[in-house]
Write an enzyme that holds these catalytic residues in place. Structure first.
Site, PDB file in Angstrom:
ATOM      1  N   PRO A  54       3.561  28.346  25.679  1.00  0.00           N
ATOM      2  CA  PRO A  54       2.394  27.460  25.618  1.00  0.00           C
ATOM      3  C   PRO A  54       2.217  26.748  26.951  1.00  0.00           C
ATOM      4  O   PRO A  54       3.173  26.196  27.493  1.00  0.00           O
ATOM      5  CB  PRO A  54       2.770  26.473  24.503  1.00  0.00           C
ATOM      6  CG  PRO A  54       4.269  26.442  24.523  1.00  0.00           C
ATOM      7  CD  PRO A  54       4.713  27.831  24.907  1.00  0.00           C
ATOM      8  N   ASN A 107      14.016  30.549  28.041  1.00  0.00           N
ATOM      9  CA  ASN A 107      12.863  30.278  28.892  1.00  0.00           C
ATOM     10  C   ASN A 107      13.334  29.642  30.204  1.00  0.00           C
ATOM     11  O   ASN A 107      14.221  28.799  30.197  1.00  0.00           O
ATOM     12  CB  ASN A 107      11.899  29.338  28.152  1.00  0.00           C
ATOM     13  CG  ASN A 107      10.703  28.917  28.975  1.00  0.00           C
ATOM     14  OD1 ASN A 107      10.351  27.749  29.018  1.00  0.00           O
ATOM     15  ND2 ASN A 107      10.047  29.859  29.632  1.00  0.00           N
ATOM     16  N   GLY A 108      12.732  30.078  31.304  1.00  0.00           N
ATOM     17  CA  GLY A 108      13.048  29.485  32.598  1.00  0.00           C
ATOM     18  C   GLY A 108      13.397  30.511  33.651  1.00  0.00           C
ATOM     19  O   GLY A 108      14.370  31.258  33.504  1.00  0.00           O
ATOM     20  N   CYS A 156       7.614  18.989  27.057  1.00  0.00           N
ATOM     21  CA  CYS A 156       6.657  18.589  28.089  1.00  0.00           C
ATOM     22  C   CYS A 156       7.164  17.364  28.842  1.00  0.00           C
ATOM     23  O   CYS A 156       7.483  16.337  28.240  1.00  0.00           O
ATOM     24  CB  CYS A 156       5.303  18.284  27.465  1.00  0.00           C
ATOM     25  SG  CYS A 156       4.075  17.780  28.695  1.00  0.00           S
ATOM     26  N   ALA A 175      -0.443  24.050  28.965  1.00  0.00           N
ATOM     27  CA  ALA A 175      -1.612  23.174  28.918  1.00  0.00           C
ATOM     28  C   ALA A 175      -2.628  23.586  29.965  1.00  0.00           C
ATOM     29  O   ALA A 175      -2.288  23.814  31.122  1.00  0.00           O
ATOM     30  CB  ALA A 175      -1.185  21.725  29.130  1.00  0.00           C
ATOM     31  N   GLY A 204       6.358  31.762  31.056  1.00  0.00           N
ATOM     32  CA  GLY A 204       5.297  30.798  31.292  1.00  0.00           C
ATOM     33  C   GLY A 204       4.617  31.020  32.618  1.00  0.00           C
ATOM     34  O   GLY A 204       3.614  31.715  32.727  1.00  0.00           O
ATOM     35  N   ARG A 205       5.191  30.457  33.699  1.00  0.00           N
ATOM     36  CA  ARG A 205       4.536  30.452  35.005  1.00  0.00           C
ATOM     37  C   ARG A 205       4.150  31.831  35.521  1.00  0.00           C
ATOM     38  O   ARG A 205       3.147  31.994  36.215  1.00  0.00           O
ATOM     39  CB  ARG A 205       5.448  29.784  36.041  1.00  0.00           C
ATOM     40  CG  ARG A 205       5.564  28.302  35.891  1.00  0.00           C
ATOM     41  CD  ARG A 205       6.453  27.719  36.971  1.00  0.00           C
ATOM     42  NE  ARG A 205       7.871  27.984  36.756  1.00  0.00           N
ATOM     43  CZ  ARG A 205       8.814  27.622  37.622  1.00  0.00           C
ATOM     44  NH1 ARG A 205       8.494  27.018  38.739  1.00  0.00           N
ATOM     45  NH2 ARG A 205      10.082  27.865  37.361  1.00  0.00           N
ATOM     46  N   LYS A 227      10.526  24.018  20.602  1.00  0.00           N
ATOM     47  CA  LYS A 227      10.784  24.322  22.016  1.00  0.00           C
ATOM     48  C   LYS A 227      11.215  23.037  22.689  1.00  0.00           C
ATOM     49  O   LYS A 227      10.540  22.014  22.577  1.00  0.00           O
ATOM     50  CB  LYS A 227       9.535  24.888  22.689  1.00  0.00           C
ATOM     51  CG  LYS A 227       9.772  25.326  24.130  1.00  0.00           C
ATOM     52  CD  LYS A 227       8.566  26.074  24.680  1.00  0.00           C
ATOM     53  CE  LYS A 227       8.887  26.695  26.032  1.00  0.00           C
ATOM     54  NZ  LYS A 227       8.942  25.688  27.106  1.00  0.00           N
TER      55      LYS A 227
END
Length: 430
Positions: A45, A256-257, A156, A47, A280-281, A195
């Site tokens: 996810p 994740n990461g 977040c 934003a 993500g990124r 998460k």
């Protein structure tokens, strides 16, 4: 010296290289509650990024087929069990949504905010907040809206979210988290996941304890971004904590990461034992990453050497045009719905319409910026894009740029972009 935290710092810090064990690969599938996810890859996810247009765009970019030679994309570990129309992306997630806002919205506004399409399944809706009752109410709204899973955001690091005790701010209050877990779990029957980050800072690491709590409270899976809130997006993701969480619980663990490449994804699984990987990124700058992971897995299984396609100039051009067209089409859908409700003729409806068009142009500029980093001459194009006043001007700049590049050499891979170039402008909030 106190570690400086900035949400804008999202590029890789001297990314680590990982040795590739002979049999390392991303699993073909994993299960969250009663939901089978195949392959074991998740779009994080983000934003301002993972709205319905971007989610469907990623699903489209992740499609793969079995070629005639049976090597590039085919293996029993990928395509024999892959769902979602042969998509390399197993699960997609919404932008994080305020539980407080969702519970107060009118029904019509909720429908707009929770928009998704049939081809997005399986899909998880992510919520943030700190009030157990409000989160439970919002989770019921998500379930009634037809989402397959609901997820709680405890990751977040944004100041505005932490200030209201949301996101990673809750990591300082495990008793409240436990109450939230139990209250939300009792409110819905769909799979419930969380998460989270390792902890608030290096002196307050709670990820293992939190994962055990989640399991005890009946959650169906956990996802760990292996950084603290204080880390923000700086430094190396510490995968050893993903391994520690995996050793501590029996429910699925999603890592994740710092997954930049298919090799990174395979290495994370090998090093941590995690059940799935979350990206993500990398996704906004390389929408093909999920397809590449599927290709890498398949070829490694078939030949012992993992390979995958690199995007060409023509690929980038097609992807930009596809995404822009999807943005325009989505606005058309919303305006037809407004017309049916006679909203477009009101002053408020006109203001909303103008805002959507501005947002569309903003997303065009943002996406084109991601996609032109690393492309020779991309700097001049980005300048033209950011100076454009409307969508037609953005499209014109794109058309002119690629018209001079898509020629007989367009099937050659692009020069690799530096990590700093690629990720400097990616908006991201997990």
């Amino acid at each position: 010296m106190k570690k400086r935290y900035t949400l804008e710092q999202k590029r890789w810090d001297d990314p680590a290289e990982h040795a590739m064990p002979e049999h390392s690969r991303v699993p073909a599938s994993f299960t969250i509650g009663n939901m089978k996810i195949a392959p074991a890859t998740v779009l994080a996810p983000m934003a301002g990024v993972t709205d319905t247009v971007f989610r469907r765009f990623i699903k489209n970019a992740s499609q793969f087929t079995t070629p005639a030679d049976g090597l590039a994309d085919s293996s029993a570990d990928v395509d024999s069990v892959t769902s979602n129309q042969q998509s390399g992306c197993g699960l997609i997630m919404t932008e994080f949504t305020s539980a407080d806002g969702l519970s107060r919205m009118r029904e019509t506004k909720r429908k707009r905010y929770l928009t998704y399409y049939d081809d997005e399944h399986p899909i998880s809706a992510q919520l943030f907040g700190s009030n157990p009752a409000t989160l439970a109410d919002s989770a019921r709204i998500v379930q009634d809206a037809g989402f397959d899973l609901v997820d709680l955001n405890l990751g977040c690091p944004a100041k505005r979210v932490v200030a209201c005790n949301g996101g990673s701010g809750l990591l300082r209050d495990l008793p409240l988290i436990e109450t939230i877990f139990k209250t939300v779990r009792a409110a819905v029957s769909i799979p419930f996941t969380v998460k989270f980050r390792m902890g608030w800072n290096d002196k307050h690491i709670v990820c293992v304890e939190l994962a055990k709590m989640a399991e005890d409270c009946g959650l169906n899976a956990v996802a760990l971004h292996a950084r603290t809130r204080e880390d923000g997006y700086t430094g190396q993701a510490r995968w050893e904590y993903i391994a520690a969480v995996k050793d501590a619980v029996k429910i699925p663990v999603i890592g994740n990461g710092d997954i930049r490449t298919p090799e990174d994804a395979a290495a994370m699984v090998d090093i941590t034992g995690c059940d799935a990987v979350m990206i993500g990124r990398t996704a906004p700058s390389n929408p093909w990453i999920f397809r590449q992971i599927a290709q890498y897995t398949a070829t490694k299984e078939a030949t012992g050497v993992g390979t995958y396609d690199q995007p060409t100039d023509q690929d980038r051009y097609r992807m930009i045009r596809t995404y822009f067209q999807m943005l325009v089409d989505e606005i058309a859908v919303e305006e037809r719905a407004e017309a049916a409700r006679a909203e477009a003729i009101t002053a408020a409806g006109q203001v909303a319409r103008e805002q959507r068009h501005r947002d569309c142009v903003g997303k065009m500029k943002q996406f084109a910026s991601w996609f032109t980093h690393g492309v020779p001459g991309g700097g001049a194009l980005r300048k033209q894009i950011f100076e454009s006043k409307n969508g037609d001007a953005v499209l014109g700049a794109i058309e002119n740029f690629f018209a001079n590049r898509v020629d007989d050499s367009s099937n050659l891979p692009l020069a690799a972009a530096s990590e700093e170039q690629i990720f400097a402008s990616v908006a991201y909030c997990d």
